[in-house]
Enzyme design. Structure first.
Site, PDB file in Angstrom:
ATOM      1  N   ILE B  15      37.973  42.738  40.708  1.00 30.91           N
ATOM      2  CA  ILE B  15      38.923  42.378  39.642  1.00 30.91           C
ATOM      3  C   ILE B  15      39.936  43.506  39.414  1.00 30.91           C
ATOM      4  O   ILE B  15      41.106  43.245  39.120  1.00 30.91           O
ATOM      5  CB  ILE B  15      38.180  41.986  38.340  1.00 30.91           C
ATOM      6  CG1 ILE B  15      39.139  41.336  37.339  1.00 30.91           C
ATOM      7  CG2 ILE B  15      37.500  43.172  37.685  1.00 30.91           C
ATOM      8  CD1 ILE B  15      39.589  39.959  37.738  1.00 30.91           C
ATOM      9  N   SER B  37      34.589  55.472  39.788  1.00 28.55           N
ATOM     10  CA  SER B  37      33.816  54.445  40.477  1.00 28.55           C
ATOM     11  C   SER B  37      32.773  55.131  41.346  1.00 28.55           C
ATOM     12  O   SER B  37      33.054  56.176  41.933  1.00 28.55           O
ATOM     13  CB  SER B  37      34.750  53.588  41.348  1.00 28.55           C
ATOM     14  OG  SER B  37      34.035  52.552  41.959  1.00 28.55           O
ATOM     15  N   ARG B  38      31.583  54.559  41.401  1.00 27.49           N
ATOM     16  CA  ARG B  38      30.528  55.180  42.190  1.00 27.49           C
ATOM     17  C   ARG B  38      30.902  55.243  43.676  1.00 27.49           C
ATOM     18  O   ARG B  38      30.678  56.230  44.334  1.00 27.49           O
ATOM     19  CB  ARG B  38      29.219  54.392  42.044  1.00 27.49           C
ATOM     20  CG  ARG B  38      28.131  55.246  41.421  1.00 27.49           C
ATOM     21  CD  ARG B  38      26.861  54.465  41.282  1.00 27.49           C
ATOM     22  NE  ARG B  38      27.146  53.044  40.988  1.00 27.49           N
ATOM     23  CZ  ARG B  38      26.196  52.153  40.776  1.00 27.49           C
ATOM     24  NH1 ARG B  38      24.925  52.506  40.819  1.00 27.49           N
ATOM     25  NH2 ARG B  38      26.485  50.884  40.515  1.00 27.49           N
ATOM     26  N   LYS B  91      36.641  40.983  30.282  1.00 26.67           N
ATOM     27  CA  LYS B  91      35.719  40.001  29.738  1.00 26.67           C
ATOM     28  C   LYS B  91      34.489  39.900  30.632  1.00 26.67           C
ATOM     29  O   LYS B  91      34.636  40.087  31.839  1.00 26.67           O
ATOM     30  CB  LYS B  91      36.381  38.636  29.574  1.00 26.67           C
ATOM     31  CG  LYS B  91      37.109  38.141  30.816  1.00 26.67           C
ATOM     32  CD  LYS B  91      36.593  37.116  31.740  1.00 26.67           C
ATOM     33  CE  LYS B  91      35.241  36.701  32.006  1.00 26.67           C
ATOM     34  NZ  LYS B  91      35.117  35.906  33.268  1.00 26.67           N
ATOM     35  N   ASP B 169      30.107  33.056  33.149  1.00 25.64           N
ATOM     36  CA  ASP B 169      31.142  34.046  33.491  1.00 25.64           C
ATOM     37  C   ASP B 169      32.503  33.369  33.665  1.00 25.64           C
ATOM     38  O   ASP B 169      33.472  33.782  33.038  1.00 25.64           O
ATOM     39  CB  ASP B 169      30.745  34.856  34.733  1.00 25.64           C
ATOM     40  CG  ASP B 169      31.791  35.912  35.053  1.00 25.64           C
ATOM     41  OD1 ASP B 169      31.839  36.932  34.362  1.00 25.64           O
ATOM     42  OD2 ASP B 169      32.600  35.684  35.980  1.00 25.64           O
TER      43      ASP B 169
END
Lengths: 309, 309
Positions: B15, B37-38, B91, B169
């Site tokens: 996303i 971010s990992r 969201k 979702d």
């Protein structure tokens, strides 16, 4: 307001007979004039098959106390509010969180009092615990709410049906206390729900909450417990341990038993309802039900052995 | 405020790459300076393993956009708010309803903007639909939100795990639209949840809502649909039918196709975030997530066939 409030009861089951009828009879502010129930009758007052009939036939009615299961709460409450009556809701206040918000808006539009009651908050130890915990640094909270469903809900099908909450029906009492006594808002981090293979709702649940400070708050609810039962909340602080037991009727702080007086949960509820009506206000706190909805949203479900009543 | 807001992104997945990075790059009010971010990296900015490292190393950062799955939303948002940064939440805004309320209070304490975003509310037909429906008498609402989970969430384990919402979702996008366009609040009356035997979350759900006037509002969510997919909302009124399709990109009112312009959901989201920061305000509406929690609380669960990705 000095006159008595003319009140009716809807849902004449176990909780109405055990608690509401004696509390109203003993309260100088209320006069019971009617009851609505499909099967049961209250001696000495007018009885009706349902809330709509009661509202239509009793123009002098000023308030209604709703004691039926939560699945029918909304339609009864809406009818009463639209007829201009003040409304008290037994716990839980509805089958969903949102319907309670809709009711609160309806009450406001109709200039009526809406009281979403949580009887366990009126246990004698609760206000004392709240006062003592204010400003304290809390390091851990442990809740054990363990009882025998067969003793408390013999043959009550509604508690197992959608909207009936299962073990959260007693567990929400614990949640109503800790949302009242803890100084900071908290939220669910994870939950395990134990659901009998033949039922919709959990028979047990372990909940891990936290507040914004990271304080661990653990609650264990179990309906497969007894004959010795447990309804206790232990709050560890830097200034000692607060131990609330017997559902709020026993309080020990830092090792010392506190003198908190006798139990009068339902008389105190009706005191509060009378005060709200007198001041033209409402009291609608959905947070205990909100935590249960969060647990059903976020919890892991584990199937456990069938439960037969 | 005339200067650009220095922003960082946390959670550089599908996303973020599909929507957030292009929207920020095209927005004159924001300048992307960091990512957390990992595993993933964003070209041309500083990259960090996690939000805490990004906050510690980037004192000029003013805002953070959180795009990781909802299960980690709270801890990232808390860290950012406590560091005094404005926060935008993808969201759903959290894994539980209550945690979002706790975040809103934290934002207020720290004088930061919190924006719980609902991108589907920024589809071009939504505001037009809302304006047309205001004051109309609505007799029925029908929502069909049916898509192929394999197309939209290939191999995404988090959507099936607790807190990941399953078919809610996408369904929550429909809920975010109807809570915006319908003139009256509504609540769940009953729900059926269809849950694969090997999964925690529903793969399909049928929801029956009502408002206080008794208007029937029906929503059907299904993740087992395709290749032709459906994201449509039909509102029947006394003055004609409003038909919103393609997730809000197509609008027909009383048989006439409306000229609503092109799709720019995420650019519009960042317009809104910029406006909130500029005016020192927040926008946190939990009602779509609240409806999902209500559905998980009140819905009947039905086991359906296993889902393998």
């Amino acid at each position: 307001m000095t006159e008595q409030v003319a009140i009716g009861i809807a849902g004449v089951g176990k909780i109405a007979r055990d608690q509401h009828l004696p509390a109203i009879a003993g309260h100088s502010g209320f006069k019971l004039i009617a009851g609505a129930s499909r099967n049961a009758r209250i001696d000495g007052v007018h009885n009706y098959q349902n809330v709509e009939d009661m509202l239509a036939a009793e123009p002098l009615l000023q308030a209604v106390s709703l004691c039926a299961p939560p699945q029918v709460r909304f339609s009864q409450a809406r009818a009463a509010l639209e007829a201009g009556k003040h409304v008290m809701l037994e716990k839980p206040p509805g089958a969903s969180v949102t319907e309670v918000s809709v009711l609160a808006a309806l009450a406001q539009q109709n200039h009526c009092t809406l009281f979403a009651s949580w009887h366990s908050r009126h246990a004698p130890g609760v206000d004392v615990a709240r006062a003592w915990l204010a400003g304290k640094t809390i390091t851990a909270v442990n809740v054990l709410w363990k009882e025998d469903v067969r003793r408390w809900h013999p043959g009550q099908e509604w508690i197992w049906q959608p909207g009936g909450l299962g073990v959260f029906d007693p567990g929400i009492n614990a949640l109503s206390i800790i949302t009242r006594i803890l100084p900071h808002a908290f939220f669910l981090k994870s939950a395990e729900l134990f659901v009998p293979a033949n039922r919709h709702n959990p028979i047990a649940a372990n909940l891990d909450f936290s507040d914004a400070l990271g304080t661990p708050i653990r609650a264990e609810f179990d309906w497969r417990f007894g004959p010795q039962e447990l309804w206790q909340i232990e709050v560890t602080t830097r200034d000692g341990i607060l131990h609330l037991a017997q559902g709020g009727k026993f309080l020990k702080i830092d090792g010392e038993v506190q003198d908190i007086g006798g139990e009068r949960e339902y008389p105190s509820l009706y005191d509060r309802f009378f005060e709200l009506i007198s001041t033209g206000s409402s009291d609608v706190d959905v947070s205990p039900l909100q935590h249960v909805a969060d647990a059903m949203l976020l919890g892991s479900r584990h199937e456990v052995e069938k439960f037969e009543d």
